[in-house]
Design a protein around this motif. Structure first.
Motif, PDB file in Angstrom:
ATOM      1  N   ARG A 133       0.878  -1.178   0.000  1.00  0.00           N
ATOM      2  CA  ARG A 133       0.000   0.000   0.000  1.00  0.00           C
ATOM      3  C   ARG A 133       0.912   1.223   0.000  1.00  0.00           C
ATOM      4  NH1 ARG A 133      -4.236  -0.461   4.756  1.00  0.00           N
ATOM      5  NH2 ARG A 133      -4.923   1.484   3.756  1.00  0.00           N
ATOM      6  N   ILE A 134       0.962   1.894  -1.138  1.00  0.00           N
ATOM      7  CA  ILE A 134       1.922   2.973  -1.352  1.00  0.00           C
ATOM      8  C   ILE A 134       1.218   4.324  -1.268  1.00  0.00           C
ATOM      9  CG2 ILE A 134       3.509   4.001  -3.030  1.00  0.00           C
ATOM     10  CD1 ILE A 134       4.505   1.394  -1.735  1.00  0.00           C
ATOM     11  N   ALA A 135       1.838   5.263  -0.540  1.00  0.00           N
ATOM     12  CA  ALA A 135       1.321   6.625  -0.446  1.00  0.00           C
ATOM     13  C   ALA A 135       1.651   7.381  -1.728  1.00  0.00           C
ATOM     14  CB  ALA A 135       1.931   7.338   0.754  1.00  0.00           C
ATOM     15  N   LEU A 273       7.387  -6.452  -9.425  1.00  0.00           N
ATOM     16  CA  LEU A 273       6.495  -6.665  -8.301  1.00  0.00           C
ATOM     17  C   LEU A 273       6.487  -8.125  -7.883  1.00  0.00           C
ATOM     18  CD1 LEU A 273       3.359  -4.613  -9.498  1.00  0.00           C
ATOM     19  CD2 LEU A 273       4.987  -3.938  -7.713  1.00  0.00           C
ATOM     20  N   ASP A 274       6.624  -8.379  -6.584  1.00  0.00           N
ATOM     21  CA  ASP A 274       6.473  -9.741  -6.074  1.00  0.00           C
ATOM     22  C   ASP A 274       5.120  -9.943  -5.405  1.00  0.00           C
ATOM     23  OD1 ASP A 274       6.975  -8.120  -3.903  1.00  0.00           O
ATOM     24  OD2 ASP A 274       8.306  -9.537  -2.892  1.00  0.00           O
ATOM     25  N   GLY A 275       4.268  -8.940  -5.509  1.00  0.00           N
ATOM     26  CA  GLY A 275       2.922  -9.027  -4.969  1.00  0.00           C
ATOM     27  C   GLY A 275       2.096  -7.871  -5.492  1.00  0.00           C
ATOM     28  N   PRO A 276       0.797  -7.893  -5.254  1.00  0.00           N
ATOM     29  CA  PRO A 276      -0.053  -6.808  -5.725  1.00  0.00           C
ATOM     30  C   PRO A 276       0.236  -5.498  -4.999  1.00  0.00           C
ATOM     31  CG  PRO A 276      -1.301  -8.301  -4.336  1.00  0.00           C
ATOM     32  CD  PRO A 276       0.040  -8.938  -4.551  1.00  0.00           C
ATOM     33  N   LEU A 277      -0.164  -4.401  -5.631  1.00  0.00           N
ATOM     34  CA  LEU A 277       0.132  -3.069  -5.093  1.00  0.00           C
ATOM     35  C   LEU A 277      -1.062  -2.153  -5.329  1.00  0.00           C
ATOM     36  CD1 LEU A 277       3.383  -1.023  -5.481  1.00  0.00           C
ATOM     37  CD2 LEU A 277       1.222  -0.011  -6.256  1.00  0.00           C
ATOM     38  N   GLY A 278      -1.375  -1.365  -4.313  1.00  0.00           N
ATOM     39  CA  GLY A 278      -2.332  -0.280  -4.446  1.00  0.00           C
ATOM     40  C   GLY A 278      -1.665   1.023  -4.057  1.00  0.00           C
ATOM     41  N   CYS A 279      -1.958   2.095  -4.775  1.00  0.00           N
ATOM     42  CA  CYS A 279      -1.348   3.384  -4.452  1.00  0.00           C
ATOM     43  C   CYS A 279      -2.374   4.494  -4.651  1.00  0.00           C
ATOM     44  CB  CYS A 279      -0.094   3.630  -5.307  1.00  0.00           C
ATOM     45  SG  CYS A 279      -0.380   3.696  -7.084  1.00  0.00           S
ATOM     46  N   ARG A 280      -2.002   5.695  -4.274  1.00  0.00           N
ATOM     47  CA  ARG A 280      -2.886   6.861  -4.391  1.00  0.00           C
ATOM     48  C   ARG A 280      -4.232   6.597  -3.721  1.00  0.00           C
ATOM     49  NH1 ARG A 280      -4.949   9.920  -7.984  1.00  0.00           N
ATOM     50  NH2 ARG A 280      -5.362   8.336  -9.541  1.00  0.00           N
ATOM     51  N   ASP A 281      -4.160   6.067  -2.488  1.00  0.00           N
ATOM     52  CA  ASP A 281      -5.375   5.839  -1.712  1.00  0.00           C
ATOM     53  C   ASP A 281      -6.311   4.864  -2.417  1.00  0.00           C
ATOM     54  OD1 ASP A 281      -6.653   6.257   0.681  1.00  0.00           O
ATOM     55  OD2 ASP A 281      -7.703   8.068   0.058  1.00  0.00           O
ATOM     56  N   MET A 286      -2.418  -2.701  -9.111  1.00  0.00           N
ATOM     57  CA  MET A 286      -1.685  -3.440 -10.135  1.00  0.00           C
ATOM     58  C   MET A 286      -1.114  -4.722  -9.569  1.00  0.00           C
ATOM     59  SD  MET A 286       1.607  -0.856 -10.270  1.00  0.00           S
ATOM     60  CE  MET A 286       0.551   0.580  -9.978  1.00  0.00           C
ATOM     61  N   GLN A 287      -0.829  -5.654 -10.453  1.00  0.00           N
ATOM     62  CA  GLN A 287      -0.002  -6.805 -10.130  1.00  0.00           C
ATOM     63  C   GLN A 287       0.690  -7.263 -11.406  1.00  0.00           C
ATOM     64  OE1 GLN A 287      -1.538 -10.869  -9.708  1.00  0.00           O
ATOM     65  NE2 GLN A 287      -3.586  -9.997  -9.334  1.00  0.00           N
ATOM     66  N   GLN A 288       1.780  -8.018 -11.221  1.00  0.00           N
ATOM     67  CA  GLN A 288       2.529  -8.581 -12.348  1.00  0.00           C
ATOM     68  C   GLN A 288       2.359 -10.084 -12.290  1.00  0.00           C
ATOM     69  OE1 GLN A 288       6.737  -7.683 -12.325  1.00  0.00           O
ATOM     70  NE2 GLN A 288       6.956  -7.994 -14.526  1.00  0.00           N
ATOM     71  N   ASP A 289       1.880 -10.681 -13.389  1.00  0.00           N
ATOM     72  CA  ASP A 289       1.584 -12.114 -13.342  1.00  0.00           C
ATOM     73  C   ASP A 289       2.830 -12.949 -13.578  1.00  0.00           C
ATOM     74  OD1 ASP A 289       2.035 -12.152 -16.090  1.00  0.00           O
ATOM     75  OD2 ASP A 289      -0.051 -12.573 -16.627  1.00  0.00           O
ATOM     76  N   ALA A 290       2.656 -14.260 -13.573  1.00  0.00           N
ATOM     77  CA  ALA A 290       3.796 -15.178 -13.688  1.00  0.00           C
ATOM     78  C   ALA A 290       4.533 -15.031 -15.008  1.00  0.00           C
ATOM     79  CB  ALA A 290       3.312 -16.618 -13.509  1.00  0.00           C
ATOM     80  N   ASP A 291       3.828 -14.555 -16.043  1.00  0.00           N
ATOM     81  CA  ASP A 291       4.459 -14.358 -17.347  1.00  0.00           C
ATOM     82  C   ASP A 291       5.172 -13.013 -17.452  1.00  0.00           C
ATOM     83  OD1 ASP A 291       3.534 -16.814 -18.308  1.00  0.00           O
ATOM     84  OD2 ASP A 291       1.633 -15.943 -18.952  1.00  0.00           O
ATOM     85  N   GLY A 292       5.060 -12.180 -16.418  1.00  0.00           N
ATOM     86  CA  GLY A 292       5.707 -10.876 -16.439  1.00  0.00           C
ATOM     87  C   GLY A 292       4.821  -9.753 -16.937  1.00  0.00           C
TER      88      GLY A 292
END
Length: 400
Positions: A133-135, A273-281, A286-292
């Motif tokens: 969770r990114i600010a 990314l090694d896991g999902p990410l949320g930003c800007r509240d 986003m996430q990056q799948d196994a294929d990149g």
């Protein structure tokens, strides 16, 4: 921002999650034709609807399920695939009037729903991963305005983290290449289409009768009407998030349909990314799948008035914004392969709905962008209410 990004309007609309074999090989289900009778009817075959079908089968009822399109053709198969604890409500803020203990209870109960889903589908479908969770913007601020946004959101995230630690919820501060914020070390991610299609297959094998492309035209106590037939059932559960206000107009003051948009890229040159990410509240995810590939969505707040709509097609302005965020996250030019959108339900206080609409009819929805675990939890709660008269927890809205 991202000057090398150019919006390519020739990219065919299509859902990036549907490129896997499970989705490509889905043979489809017939539409309802004629009248049928069942112990229960479930409207909506996404994550919450299929959880309801499964729970009703557990109780020994015969179940008919209906969907206006394909299984998980709505938000259930088009979302970001993030399995985060709790719902859309902040743990620290008191703005929505829901007591903190109740919001913490939702976090713990949705954790139990995650464990249930993991046990049911296995680690190949429900993949444990850290959740970031990114600010502010991913990869940090680029100017004073962005620095101000980051500072404000970072303070809110740290307040949430303090509550999490008091409640025994694992959380760590994060500062690194992705920006500053928090990391929840043991969350999970999915391909949402795979999750739903596998759950549908599971319910079919248990004896549920599921119908696709069966648009519901009316709902009343004991009956659900479609253009080609009627389901007579003792209990009815409407498990629809987006467009719930269109299916049940009496809920139009409680929930509003909003369009969320996403895109998918070709595989990036490296893993970011090694896991999902949320930003800007939470306005980007986003996430990056196994294929990149990068699967990323957001931008609703940039064109907010246009995104309060029943339309679920991608639009050029929002897609251009997501293009820019994709390149910012990737740190390199990206090539988009799929663009799509979905309709989801938002409520004013960020509490999901779990409420009666007629005798023997319950509705769940309005997950405010956080339905992957809250939706199934709401559906199981509604089943308990319909069959046992069980109480509805305070983290759900139980009346209009």
């Amino acid at each position: 921002m991202g000057a090398t990004v150019t919006y390519d309007s020739t990219v065919a609309a299509g859902v990036g999650w549907d490129t896997v074999d499970v989705a490509r090989d889905w043979a489809g289900l017939p539409p309802l034709k004629g009248d049928v009778t069942a112990g229960a009817c479930v409207v909506g075959l996404g994550g919450s609807g299929l959880a309801a079908v499964d729970a009703l089968l557990d109780r020994g009822l015969s179940v008919v399920g209906l969907d206006a399109g394909r299984v998980a053709a709505g938000a259930a198969g088009r979302n970001g695939g993030i399995l985060s604890g709790g719902g859309a409500m902040s743990l620290a803020s008191e703005a929505n009037g829901v007591p903190r203990a109740v919001r913490i209870a939702l976090h713990h109960d949705s954790d139990a729903e995650l464990r249930r889903l993991e046990a049911q589908l296995g680690p190949a479908v429900v993949e444990r991963a850290p959740l970031y969770r990114i600010a502010g913007f991913v990869r940090g601020p680029r100017d004073d305005a962005e620095r101000a946004v980051e500072a404000e959101q970072l303070a809110a995230l740290r307040a949430d983290a303090a509550v999490m630690r008091e409640a025994g919820i694992p959380v760590e501060d994060y500062e690194g290449v992705l920006g500053r914020g928090l990391v929840l070390p043991n969350r999970a991610r999915i391909n949402p289409a795979v999750r739903a299609l596998k759950l549908a297959d599971h319910c079919l094998k248990r004896g549920a009768r599921l119908y696709e492309n069966s648009h519901v035209t009316g709902i009343e106590s004991g009956a659900v009407h479609t253009g080609q037939g009627t389901v007579r059932a003792r209990v009815v559960l409407v498990a629809v998030d987006g467009k719930l206000d269109a299916i049940l107009p009496q809920l139009s003051d409680a929930v509003h349909s909003v369009r969320l948009q996403m895109l998918a890229t070709e595989p990036l040159s490296r893993r970011i990314l090694d896991g999902p990410l949320g930003c800007r509240d939470g306005f980007e995810w986003m996430q990056q799948d196994a294929d990149g590939r990068l699967l990323i969505g957001g931008g609703r707040d940039q064109y907010e008035s246009a995104e309060y709509t029943l339309d679920d097609h991608p639009t050029a302005p929002v897609q251009r914004w997501i293009d820019q965020q994709a390149e910012r996250a990737a740190g390199e030019p990206v090539r988009v392969t799929h663009r799509w959108a979905a309709s989801v339900g938002y409520t004013s206080d960020q509490r999901a709905l779990c409420l009666p609409v007629h005798d023997g009819v319950m509705a769940v929805g309005g997950y405010s962008g956080s339905g992957n675990l809250v939706g199934p939890l709401a559906a199981r709660t509604a089943v308990g209410r319909l069959l046992d008269g069980a109480d509805i927890p305070g983290y759900f809205r139980a009346r209009v």
